[in-house]
Design an enzyme around this catalytic site. Structure first.
Site: not given
Ligand code: RTP
Ligand code: MG
Length: 140
Positions: A11, A51, A59, A87, A93, A104, A114, A117, A128
């Site tokens: 990122k 996304y 968010f 993962r 996250t 992370r 973070n 992805h 993707e």
């Molecule tokens: P990713 O999709 O990036 O691999 O991450 P992830 O599955 O661990 O998290 P996800 O729930 O899919 O959220 C996607 C990305 O959104 C941002 N985020 N911001 N401000 C917040 O509360 C918040 N929560 C998530 C993070 O960049 C997260 O990786």
């Molecule tokens: Mg995700």
């Protein structure tokens, strides 16, 4: 043994801090092979499309703005159980909740910035990968 492919994004927080090599070292040290890689600047439309599943989340707008704040490195990773393995290597996250040794925990700045992805299912991985790569750009 199941050899899988997963999709990764390094990122903008990582390209900004010039630490893509540290991320790549974590990926390769875990036994995942980088079979495709390119550095790109996402447009707002691309980031919103990528996304789309999150578009009702609070968010979403901030996430899209962050993801277009600088270049990213998109990659296809290959290996045994690559989706779950990556993962694990990424960590939770929110870096505050991530296990020691994960990308992370060691490198991320915040729950949003973070660093990486990774696809969360085989279906997501396939969608993707296709979003960013043609078949002839992936060399296994
Ligand atoms: P990713 O999709 O990036 O691999 O991450 P992830 O599955 O661990 O998290 P996800 O729930 O899919 O959220 C996607 C990305 O959104 C941002 N985020 N911001 N401000 C917040 O509360 C918040 N929560 C998530 C993070 O960049 C997260 O990786
Ligand atoms: Mg995700």
């Amino acid at each position: 043994m199941t050899v899988e492919r997963t999709f990764s994004i390094i990122k903008p927080d990582a390209t900004r801090r010039n630490i893509t090599g540290k991320v790549i070292d974590k990926i390769e040290s875990a036994g995942l092979k980088i079979v495709a890689s390119k550095r790109v600047q996402l447009s707002r439309e691309q980031a919103e499309g990528f996304y789309a599943a999150h578009k009702e989340r609070g968010f979403f707008k901030d996430l899209v703005t962050f993801m277009i704040s600088g270049p990213v490195v998109v990659q296809v990773l290959e290996g045994e159980n690559a989706i779950a393995k990556y993962r694990e290597v990424m960590g939770a996250t929110n870096p505050a909740n991530a296990d020691a040794g994960t990308i992370r925990k060691e490198l991320a700045e915040s729950i949003e910035a973070n660093t990486v992805h990774g696809s969360d299912s085989p279906e997501a991985a396939q969608t993707e990968i296709k979003f960013f790569f043609d078949d002839n750009e992936i060399v296994g």
